[in-house]
Design an enzyme around this catalytic site. Structure first.
Site, PDB file in Angstrom:
ATOM      1  N   ASP A  97      38.500  62.964  14.550  1.00 56.18           N
ATOM      2  CA  ASP A  97      39.042  63.746  15.649  1.00 56.18           C
ATOM      3  C   ASP A  97      38.855  62.949  16.933  1.00 56.18           C
ATOM      4  O   ASP A  97      37.759  62.459  17.194  1.00 56.18           O
ATOM      5  CB  ASP A  97      38.253  65.060  15.746  1.00 56.18           C
ATOM      6  CG  ASP A  97      39.144  66.266  15.892  1.00 56.18           C
ATOM      7  OD1 ASP A  97      39.888  66.316  16.889  1.00 56.18           O
ATOM      8  OD2 ASP A  97      39.093  67.154  15.030  1.00 56.18           O
ATOM      9  N   ASP A 198      43.001  65.779  19.662  1.00 60.55           N
ATOM     10  CA  ASP A 198      42.760  67.109  20.200  1.00 60.55           C
ATOM     11  C   ASP A 198      43.552  67.349  21.496  1.00 60.55           C
ATOM     12  O   ASP A 198      43.541  66.501  22.395  1.00 60.55           O
ATOM     13  CB  ASP A 198      41.255  67.235  20.497  1.00 60.55           C
ATOM     14  CG  ASP A 198      40.807  68.660  20.757  1.00 60.55           C
ATOM     15  OD1 ASP A 198      40.973  69.496  19.860  1.00 60.55           O
ATOM     16  OD2 ASP A 198      40.286  68.925  21.864  1.00 60.55           O
ATOM     17  N   GLU A 251      47.446  67.314  18.194  1.00 58.66           N
ATOM     18  CA  GLU A 251      47.418  68.760  18.351  1.00 58.66           C
ATOM     19  C   GLU A 251      48.089  69.022  19.691  1.00 58.66           C
ATOM     20  O   GLU A 251      47.555  68.647  20.735  1.00 58.66           O
ATOM     21  CB  GLU A 251      45.995  69.309  18.350  1.00 58.66           C
ATOM     22  CG  GLU A 251      45.999  70.833  18.368  1.00 58.66           C
ATOM     23  CD  GLU A 251      44.776  71.460  19.025  1.00 58.66           C
ATOM     24  OE1 GLU A 251      44.456  72.602  18.703  1.00 58.66           O
ATOM     25  OE2 GLU A 251      44.147  70.816  19.881  1.00 58.66           O
ATOM     26  N   HIS A 320      40.413  75.022  11.692  1.00 56.89           N
ATOM     27  CA  HIS A 320      39.133  75.594  12.119  1.00 56.89           C
ATOM     28  C   HIS A 320      39.273  76.538  13.312  1.00 56.89           C
ATOM     29  O   HIS A 320      38.272  77.109  13.753  1.00 56.89           O
ATOM     30  CB  HIS A 320      38.176  74.459  12.482  1.00 56.89           C
ATOM     31  CG  HIS A 320      38.676  73.665  13.648  1.00 56.89           C
ATOM     32  ND1 HIS A 320      39.803  72.874  13.574  1.00 56.89           N
ATOM     33  CD2 HIS A 320      38.230  73.558  14.919  1.00 56.89           C
ATOM     34  CE1 HIS A 320      40.025  72.326  14.756  1.00 56.89           C
ATOM     35  NE2 HIS A 320      39.091  72.715  15.595  1.00 56.89           N
ATOM     36  N   ASP A 321      40.484  76.690  13.854  1.00 55.98           N
ATOM     37  CA  ASP A 321      40.698  77.604  14.986  1.00 55.98           C
ATOM     38  C   ASP A 321      41.417  78.877  14.567  1.00 55.98           C
ATOM     39  O   ASP A 321      41.620  79.778  15.389  1.00 55.98           O
ATOM     40  CB  ASP A 321      41.578  76.932  16.057  1.00 55.98           C
ATOM     41  CG  ASP A 321      40.887  75.776  16.755  1.00 55.98           C
ATOM     42  OD1 ASP A 321      39.642  75.777  16.832  1.00 55.98           O
ATOM     43  OD2 ASP A 321      41.603  74.865  17.231  1.00 55.98           O
TER      44      ASP A 321
HETATM   45  O1  ISL Z   1      41.998  78.526  19.367  1.00 56.53           O
HETATM   46  C1  ISL Z   1      43.111  78.186  19.657  1.00 56.53           C
HETATM   47  C2  ISL Z   1      44.221  78.384  18.708  1.00 56.53           C
HETATM   48  O2  ISL Z   1      44.682  79.676  18.687  1.00 56.53           O
HETATM   49  C3  ISL Z   1      43.456  77.486  20.888  1.00 56.53           C
HETATM   50  O3  ISL Z   1      43.369  78.182  22.037  1.00 56.53           O
HETATM   51  C4  ISL Z   1      42.634  76.217  20.903  1.00 56.53           C
HETATM   52  O4  ISL Z   1      41.591  76.314  21.785  1.00 56.53           O
HETATM   53  C5  ISL Z   1      43.534  75.089  21.258  1.00 56.53           C
HETATM   54  O5  ISL Z   1      44.429  75.006  20.198  1.00 56.53           O
HETATM   55  C6  ISL Z   1      42.789  73.767  21.408  1.00 56.53           C
HETATM   56  O6  ISL Z   1      42.003  73.503  20.283  1.00 56.53           O
HETATM   57  C7  ISL Z   1      41.291  72.309  20.204  1.00 56.53           C
HETATM   58  O7  ISL Z   1      40.588  71.988  21.384  1.00 56.53           O
HETATM   59  C8  ISL Z   1      39.521  72.864  21.752  1.00 56.53           C
HETATM   60  C9  ISL Z   1      38.585  73.178  20.584  1.00 56.53           C
HETATM   61  O8  ISL Z   1      37.760  74.247  20.929  1.00 56.53           O
HETATM   62  C10 ISL Z   1      39.338  73.514  19.326  1.00 56.53           C
HETATM   63  O9  ISL Z   1      38.444  73.712  18.267  1.00 56.53           O
HETATM   64  C11 ISL Z   1      40.281  72.383  19.072  1.00 56.53           C
HETATM   65  O10 ISL Z   1      40.964  72.510  17.854  1.00 56.53           O
HETATM   66  C12 ISL Z   1      38.767  72.183  22.848  1.00 56.53           C
HETATM   67  O11 ISL Z   1      38.411  70.890  22.460  1.00 56.53           O
END
Ligand code: ISL
Ligand code: CA
Length: 548
Positions: A97, A198, A251, A320-321
């Site tokens: 990542d 990310d 992402e 994971h989100d």
């Molecule tokens: O949770 C979400 C998806 O519904 C989003 O708001 C998410 O925070 C966004 O997609 C960004 O995610 C990434 O960056 C964040 C981190 O908390 C997430 O785990 C990561 O996947 C900040 O680094």
């Protein structure tokens, strides 16, 4: 010529919850190594590791305090080198990542930048407050809090689009880009094969003017997919990434098809693939915390739209989100197995590189939360507190957590029916889902009819079928129950039909298939999610694939 990353299935590991090796209740790198044979056996070819770098864990590693070191909870750099080696021995590729929109506030750059005269001051976005002392603009953060934090040490505010322990880097400063190039080189030189990047389309903040007031993310028009970000991505690719045999998947939040095409355009040379979010938003009202009943039609329409919008999508139903897919797009009670298999067919028959998330292959489900003590995620805690402040009733707050909390996806991997699901011999950092007795890897491994074995079979099928791997996508039928589509390659079409509903339908899998490919017979049926499917199968939450 297809690239290797177009021919493989990616498996996402959330290291904290994958496998603990030393009994401290936290998954770690030696734990991952001990499970590589299982992953190889599943048929995946690329592993994506969520962050394992040094981090105070305000956002479980998405807040990095040292990009060139491993969080001791996860192991050492020697363990990481061993993981890279053990992957290579098994012919598995590994990607990491890349989290460079922000760092941890405990990163030495940020600590130093708090001093106004520091050479690192300009690595972050510092601004004085307005004359009345309020924050520099009206932007709001991803995590339901202000996105400016006042630092008494230097008397100014810094910008953080996520938690306040995640200050945003300043991409107007070319030195920051040089640092990122070095980080990328460092890991690629170690032998990894790419990065999941990310929130990569928000790096460049074009201006810090007030944003148009919105329910969520006021200010985002000033940083979503701006030209400055495109230019940075082109530099990272032409100056570093192109020198390695690697790929990137971005992402990309709030991305439109046009932005997506620009980001992945080969000639422009920015990213190789992107994750889009629209299909994940079709069961929500305005923001993800307000869920409406899942309907397959808008979901399938969105998937179909993006299948056609991008030359090569990154396909996913979980990460994971996100809440667990079987609880969200299927039925995790009465049709648990059926709907998990149906979703397996969906994930593995769309065009693009499929991304499978740990636990998805055994049908892991959402958690039945009853106390905030069971939840650790910073976003969930912020949202719960905000909802309370807004007098949203308690039953609804719990509904929000149960349906949406990111911790639904982060409960420990359920390996077997022993205590703590075989994840740890200690106390797990996050509670194991109570259903591990019936939902676990070991039992499914021994059951020929299991979700796990169905994934294995589906992966083999995809890998042996050129239409499934490379074919063009065409939707045939999208209703509130049925999603039917074809994948066509060199005159050969494979037909896929899903019944995404709890109900028998006239246009159920068998009949729709019947129309399109002259009969669903044992000869042309490649696979069915119901074992022994016949023309009379009622077909609730079914899926079938046949040759035409
Ligand atoms: O949770 C979400 C998806 O519904 C989003 O708001 C998410 O925070 C966004 O997609 C960004 O995610 C990434 O960056 C964040 C981190 O908390 C997430 O785990 C990561 O996947 C900040 O680094
Ligand atoms: Ca451990």
């Amino acid at each position: 010529m297809a690239k290797w990353w177009q021919e493989q299935i990616v498996y996402q590991i959330y290291p904290r919850s994958f496998q603990d090796s030393n009994g401290d209740g936290i998954g770690d790198i030696p734990g991952i190594i001990s499970r590589l044979d299982e992953l190889k056996n599943l048929g995946v070819g690329i592993l994506w590791l969520s962050p394992v770098y040094s981090s105070p864990n305000a956002d479980n590693g998405y807040d990095i305090s040292d990009y060139r070191n491993i969080n001791p909870e996860y192991g050492t750099m020697a363990d990481m080198d061993e993981l890279i080696l053990q992957c290579r021995r098994r012919g598995l590729r590994l990607i990491m990542d890349l989290v460079v929109n922000h760092t941890s506030d405990e990163h030495k750059w940020f600590q130093s930048s708090r001093d106004k005269d520091s050479p690192y001051r300009n690595y972050y976005i510092w601004r004085p407050g307005r004359p009345d002392g309020s924050p520099p603009n009206n932007w709001t953060s991803f995590f339901a809090e202000d996105c400016w934090e006042y630092d008494p040490k230097s008397g100014e505010y810094y910008l953080h689009l996520f938690a306040k322990k995640q200050p945003d880097l300043n991409y107007q400063n070319p030195e920051v880009i040089e640092e990122v190039k070095e980080i990328i080189r460092f890991w690629l030189d170690k032998g990894i094969s790419g990065f999941r990047c990310d929130v990569i389309n928000i790096l460049f903040k074009e201006s810090l003017k007030d944003g148009k007031k919105k329910l969520a993310l006021t200010g985002s028009e000033h940083y979503i997919s701006r030209e400055g970000t495109h230019a940075i991505l082109r530099r990272l690719k032409s100056e570093v990434l192109n020198n390695y045999d690697c790929f990137t998947v971005g992402e990309t939040v709030f991305v439109t098809p046009k932005m997506g095409r620009e980001l992945c355009d080969k000639a422009r040379g920015e990213l190789d693939m992107i994750f889009s979010f629209e299909h994940m938003e079709t069961d929500q009202l305005f923001v993800k915390w307000f869920k409406k009943k899942f309907r397959s039609r808008p979901f399938a329409l969105s998937l179909a739209k993006w299948q056609n919008a991008l030359e090569w999508p990154a396909v996913y139903l979980e990460n994971h989100d996100q809440p667990r897919s079987v609880s969200r797009f299927g039925n995790d009670q009465k049709y648990w197995k059926e709907s998990a298999k149906m979703l397996a067919v969906l994930l593995l028959t769309l065009r693009g590189t499929p991304f499978l998330y740990q636990g998805e292959e055994i049908g892991m489900t959402n958690f039945d939360y009853t106390s905030m003590d069971e939840i650790q995620d910073v976003e969930s805690h912020n949202v719960y507190a905000l909802a309370k402040k807004l007098h949203i009733p308690s039953w609804y707050r719990w509904r929000m957590m149960r349906l949406v909390s990111r911790d639904n996806a982060r409960t420990p991997m359920q390996w077997d029916a022993s205590e703590n699901a075989g994840f740890t011999s200690g106390k797990p950092w996050l509670a194991v889902n109570h259903n591990f007795i019936s939902v676990n890897y070991q039992d499914e491994k021994n059951d020929p009819d299991s979700i796990l074995n169905f994934y294995r079979e589906m992966i083999l099928l995809r890998q042996s079928s050129s239409p499934l791997k490379f074919g063009k996508f065409k939707a045939f039928c999208i209703t509130d129950k049925i999603f039917a589509y074809g994948r066509k390659y060199k005159g050969q079409t494979v037909f896929i039909c899903l019944n995404m509903s709890d109900r028998y339908t006239d246009a159920d899998i068998c009949r729709v298939t019947d129309k399109r490919c002259s009969g669903l017979s044992s000869q042309n049926l490649l696979i069915s999610s119901y074992s022994g499917v016949t023309e009379t199968t009622e077909g609730r939450h079914t899926a079938g694939i046949c040759r035409t």
